[in-house]
Motif scaffolding. Structure first.
Motif, mmCIF file in Angstrom:
data_model
loop_
_atom_site.group_PDB
_atom_site.id
_atom_site.type_symbol
_atom_site.label_atom_id
_atom_site.label_comp_id
_atom_site.label_asym_id
_atom_site.label_seq_id
_atom_site.Cartn_x
_atom_site.Cartn_y
_atom_site.Cartn_z
ATOM 1 N N GLY A 90 0.814 -1.211 0.000
ATOM 2 C CA GLY A 90 0.000 0.000 0.000
ATOM 3 C C GLY A 90 0.842 1.252 0.000
ATOM 4 N N ALA A 91 0.189 2.388 0.210
ATOM 5 C CA ALA A 91 0.878 3.676 0.214
ATOM 6 C C ALA A 91 1.748 3.794 1.460
ATOM 7 C CB ALA A 91 -0.131 4.809 0.178
ATOM 8 N N GLN A 92 2.903 4.439 1.309
ATOM 9 C CA GLN A 92 3.800 4.705 2.419
ATOM 10 C C GLN A 92 3.965 6.215 2.550
ATOM 11 O OE1 GLN A 92 7.304 2.472 1.226
ATOM 12 N NE2 GLN A 92 6.791 0.915 2.731
ATOM 13 N N VAL A 93 4.372 6.648 3.735
ATOM 14 C CA VAL A 93 4.547 8.074 4.001
ATOM 15 C C VAL A 93 6.023 8.352 4.232
ATOM 16 C CG1 VAL A 93 3.901 9.969 5.522
ATOM 17 C CG2 VAL A 93 2.258 8.189 5.015
ATOM 18 N N GLY A 94 6.478 9.489 3.702
ATOM 19 C CA GLY A 94 7.867 9.883 3.890
ATOM 20 C C GLY A 94 8.001 11.376 3.763
ATOM 21 N N HIS A 95 9.225 11.835 3.534
ATOM 22 C CA HIS A 95 9.487 13.268 3.411
ATOM 23 C C HIS A 95 9.962 13.604 2.009
ATOM 24 C CE1 HIS A 95 9.940 13.127 7.908
ATOM 25 N NE2 HIS A 95 9.162 14.179 7.744
ATOM 26 N N LYS A 96 9.499 14.739 1.520
ATOM 27 C CA LYS A 96 10.095 15.349 0.345
ATOM 28 C C LYS A 96 11.166 16.278 0.900
ATOM 29 C CE LYS A 96 7.281 17.087 -2.682
ATOM 30 N NZ LYS A 96 6.371 18.027 -3.378
ATOM 31 N N VAL A 97 12.394 16.129 0.455
ATOM 32 C CA VAL A 97 13.496 16.915 1.016
ATOM 33 C C VAL A 97 13.973 17.903 -0.044
ATOM 34 C CG1 VAL A 97 15.768 16.831 2.087
ATOM 35 C CG2 VAL A 97 14.155 14.979 2.466
ATOM 36 N N SER A 98 13.899 19.178 0.275
ATOM 37 C CA SER A 98 14.315 20.209 -0.663
ATOM 38 C C SER A 98 15.829 20.391 -0.632
ATOM 39 C CB SER A 98 13.639 21.532 -0.306
ATOM 40 O OG SER A 98 14.160 22.021 0.907
ATOM 41 N N HIS A 99 16.323 21.239 -1.503
ATOM 42 C CA HIS A 99 17.753 21.521 -1.552
ATOM 43 C C HIS A 99 18.243 22.121 -0.234
ATOM 44 C CE1 HIS A 99 21.637 22.484 -3.232
ATOM 45 N NE2 HIS A 99 21.479 23.760 -2.915
ATOM 46 N N SER A 100 17.390 22.910 0.423
ATOM 47 C CA SER A 100 17.770 23.514 1.705
ATOM 48 C C SER A 100 17.540 22.554 2.881
ATOM 49 C CB SER A 100 16.966 24.791 1.938
ATOM 50 O OG SER A 100 15.594 24.480 2.029
ATOM 51 N N ASN A 101 17.203 21.301 2.561
ATOM 52 C CA ASN A 101 16.985 20.226 3.528
ATOM 53 C C ASN A 101 15.705 20.427 4.350
ATOM 54 O OD1 ASN A 101 17.855 17.707 4.304
ATOM 55 N ND2 ASN A 101 18.918 18.452 6.118
ATOM 56 N N ARG A 102 14.763 21.196 3.827
ATOM 57 C CA ARG A 102 13.451 21.346 4.467
ATOM 58 C C ARG A 102 12.636 20.107 4.132
ATOM 59 N NH1 ARG A 102 10.191 26.844 3.879
ATOM 60 N NH2 ARG A 102 12.044 27.463 5.029
ATOM 61 N N LYS A 103 11.949 19.549 5.128
ATOM 62 C CA LYS A 103 11.216 18.302 4.940
ATOM 63 C C LYS A 103 9.709 18.544 4.998
ATOM 64 C CE LYS A 103 15.034 15.792 6.908
ATOM 65 N NZ LYS A 103 15.873 16.959 7.112
ATOM 66 N N THR A 104 8.991 18.104 3.969
ATOM 67 C CA THR A 104 7.532 18.165 3.949
ATOM 68 C C THR A 104 7.007 16.768 3.665
ATOM 69 O OG1 THR A 104 7.554 18.764 1.622
ATOM 70 C CG2 THR A 104 7.425 20.572 3.199
ATOM 71 N N LYS A 105 5.849 16.458 4.234
ATOM 72 C CA LYS A 105 5.270 15.122 4.083
ATOM 73 C C LYS A 105 4.864 14.850 2.634
ATOM 74 C CE LYS A 105 4.681 13.440 8.338
ATOM 75 N NZ LYS A 105 4.920 12.086 8.761
ATOM 76 N N ARG A 106 5.018 13.604 2.217
ATOM 77 C CA ARG A 106 4.568 13.155 0.904
ATOM 78 C C ARG A 106 4.185 11.690 1.002
ATOM 79 N NH1 ARG A 106 8.703 11.342 -3.590
ATOM 80 N NH2 ARG A 106 6.823 10.158 -3.986
ATOM 81 N N ARG A 107 3.501 11.187 -0.027
ATOM 82 C CA ARG A 107 3.102 9.787 -0.065
ATOM 83 C C ARG A 107 3.812 9.079 -1.213
ATOM 84 N NH1 ARG A 107 -3.067 9.157 -0.435
ATOM 85 N NH2 ARG A 107 -2.598 7.037 0.197
#
Length: 101
Positions: free
Chosen positions: A11-28
Protein backbone atom coordinates in the motif's frame (compact mmCIF):
# COMPACT_ATOMS: atom_id res chain seq x y z
CA UNK A 1 -11.01 2.02 -4.30
CA UNK A 2 -8.02 1.78 -1.98
CA UNK A 3 -4.49 2.03 -3.28
CA UNK A 4 -3.56 -1.47 -2.18
CA UNK A 5 -2.35 -4.49 -4.15
CA UNK A 6 -4.86 -7.37 -3.96
CA UNK A 7 -2.11 -10.01 -3.99
CA UNK A 8 0.78 -8.65 -1.92
CA UNK A 9 -1.04 -6.13 0.30
CA UNK A 10 1.45 -3.46 -0.74
CA UNK A 11 0.00 0.00 0.00
CA UNK A 12 0.88 3.68 0.21
CA UNK A 13 3.80 4.71 2.42
CA UNK A 14 4.55 8.07 4.00
CA UNK A 15 7.87 9.88 3.89
CA UNK A 16 9.49 13.27 3.41
CA UNK A 17 10.09 15.35 0.35
CA UNK A 18 13.50 16.91 1.02
CA UNK A 19 14.31 20.21 -0.66
CA UNK A 20 17.75 21.52 -1.55
CA UNK A 21 17.77 23.51 1.71
CA UNK A 22 16.98 20.23 3.53
CA UNK A 23 13.45 21.35 4.47
CA UNK A 24 11.22 18.30 4.94
CA UNK A 25 7.53 18.16 3.95
CA UNK A 26 5.27 15.12 4.08
CA UNK A 27 4.57 13.15 0.90
CA UNK A 28 3.10 9.79 -0.07
CA UNK A 29 4.84 7.01 -1.95
CA UNK A 30 2.14 5.18 -3.94
CA UNK A 31 2.55 1.61 -5.23
CA UNK A 32 2.67 1.04 -8.99
CA UNK A 33 -0.82 -0.48 -9.34
CA UNK A 34 -2.14 -1.92 -12.59
CA UNK A 35 -5.54 -3.29 -13.61
CA UNK A 36 -4.76 -6.67 -15.17
CA UNK A 37 -6.60 -9.79 -16.30
CA UNK A 38 -4.79 -12.93 -15.14
CA UNK A 39 -5.62 -16.47 -16.24
CA UNK A 40 -6.19 -19.21 -13.67
CA UNK A 41 -5.09 -22.55 -15.14
CA UNK A 42 -6.96 -24.84 -12.76
CA UNK A 43 -10.24 -22.88 -12.86
CA UNK A 44 -9.96 -22.30 -16.60
CA UNK A 45 -11.09 -18.68 -16.44
CA UNK A 46 -9.59 -15.23 -16.27
CA UNK A 47 -9.74 -12.92 -13.24
CA UNK A 48 -9.51 -9.12 -13.18
CA UNK A 49 -7.23 -7.88 -10.40
CA UNK A 50 -5.63 -4.63 -9.27
CA UNK A 51 -2.04 -5.61 -8.54
CA UNK A 52 1.35 -3.97 -8.25
CA UNK A 53 3.98 -4.35 -10.96
CA UNK A 54 6.10 -6.22 -8.42
CA UNK A 55 3.31 -8.78 -7.90
CA UNK A 56 3.05 -9.31 -11.68
CA UNK A 57 6.74 -10.15 -11.83
CA UNK A 58 6.32 -12.54 -8.91
CA UNK A 59 3.37 -14.29 -10.60
CA UNK A 60 5.54 -14.92 -13.67
CA UNK A 61 8.46 -16.07 -11.52
CA UNK A 62 6.37 -18.59 -9.57
CA UNK A 63 4.74 -20.01 -12.68
CA UNK A 64 1.26 -18.51 -12.83
CA UNK A 65 -1.55 -17.22 -10.64
CA UNK A 66 -2.38 -20.61 -9.13
CA UNK A 67 1.19 -21.26 -7.94
CA UNK A 68 1.40 -17.71 -6.56
CA UNK A 69 -1.83 -18.02 -4.57
CA UNK A 70 -1.01 -21.44 -3.12
CA UNK A 71 2.29 -20.09 -1.78
CA UNK A 72 0.91 -16.69 -0.64
CA UNK A 73 0.03 -15.90 2.98
CA UNK A 74 -3.67 -15.39 3.66
CA UNK A 75 -3.06 -12.20 5.69
CA UNK A 76 -1.71 -10.36 2.62
CA UNK A 77 -4.55 -11.30 0.26
CA UNK A 78 -7.77 -9.36 -0.22
CA UNK A 79 -11.07 -11.12 0.65
CA UNK A 80 -11.92 -11.51 -3.05
CA UNK A 81 -8.59 -13.20 -3.76
CA UNK A 82 -8.91 -15.41 -0.65
CA UNK A 83 -12.13 -16.81 -2.11
CA UNK A 84 -10.30 -17.42 -5.40
CA UNK A 85 -7.50 -19.22 -3.54
CA UNK A 86 -10.07 -21.42 -1.77
CA UNK A 87 -11.68 -22.35 -5.12
CA UNK A 88 -8.28 -23.21 -6.62
CA UNK A 89 -7.34 -25.43 -3.66
CA UNK A 90 -10.72 -27.17 -3.84
CA UNK A 91 -10.36 -27.78 -7.58
CA UNK A 92 -6.78 -29.10 -7.18
CA UNK A 93 -7.80 -31.45 -4.35
CA UNK A 94 -10.71 -32.74 -6.42
CA UNK A 95 -8.50 -33.38 -9.46
CA UNK A 96 -5.88 -35.19 -7.35
CA UNK A 97 -8.54 -37.54 -5.95
CA UNK A 98 -9.89 -38.22 -9.44
CA UNK A 99 -6.44 -38.95 -10.86
CA UNK A 100 -5.54 -41.38 -8.05
CA UNK A 101 -8.62 -43.55 -8.65
Amino acid sequence: MSRRCELTGKGAQVGHKVSHSNRKTKRRFLPNLLNVTVMSDSLGRSVRLRVSANALKTIDHRGGLDAFLIKAKDAELSPRVLELKRQIKKKNAHSEVASSE
